[in-house]
Enzyme design. Structure first.
Site, short mmCIF file in Angstrom:
data_model
loop_
_atom_site.label_atom_id
_atom_site.label_comp_id
_atom_site.label_asym_id
_atom_site.label_seq_id
_atom_site.Cartn_x
_atom_site.Cartn_y
_atom_site.Cartn_z
N CYS A 1 21.65 -50.70 25.51
CA CYS A 1 21.25 -52.09 25.26
C CYS A 1 21.68 -53.00 26.42
CB CYS A 1 21.88 -52.55 23.94
SG CYS A 1 21.68 -54.30 23.58
N CYS B 1 23.44 -56.20 25.38
CA CYS B 1 24.82 -55.91 24.95
C CYS B 1 25.74 -55.86 26.17
CB CYS B 1 24.88 -54.58 24.22
SG CYS B 1 23.88 -54.47 22.73
#
Length: 105
Positions: free
Chosen positions: A30, A33
């Site tokens: 991600c 993230c």
């Protein structure tokens, strides 16, 4: 306070031993993230949030912790008080995360 790496093994214990907890659920793949990681670390050290434990959980490796917060997208942030989920949701804007954390004060 430093960000604590959590997983299915220690998550329940961390919820029981800390009155106020914020959790960032992430995955290695991600991008959002990864971009939020330094911001999260800075928030964990912000004196406004003293007394709040900041946890980091790999959502793919911790399905039980993920299910406890109802994670449906990443990055996902959740707040817990006295071991109970208060609120959570997918977000990547720092302002939104700060607003969520302030609900623990």
């Amino acid at each position: 306070m430093a960000v604590i790496d959590a997983n299915d093994i220690n998550f329940e214990k961390l919820l029981k031993t800390n009155d106020k907890v914020v959790v960032k659920y992430f995955a290695g793949w991600c991008g959002s993230c990864r971009l939020f990681k330094p911001k999260y670390k800075r928030l964990a050290n912000d004196e406004r949030f003293e007394g709040i434990a900041f946890l980091d959980i790999d959502a793919e490796e911790s399905p039980n912790a993920r299910a406890l917060a109802g994670v449906n997208n990443l990055p996902f942030f959740a707040i817990f008080k006295d071991g109970k989920l208060v609120e959570g949701g997918p977000m990547s804007k720092e302002d939104a995360v700060v607003e969520l954390i302030e609900k623990l004060k």
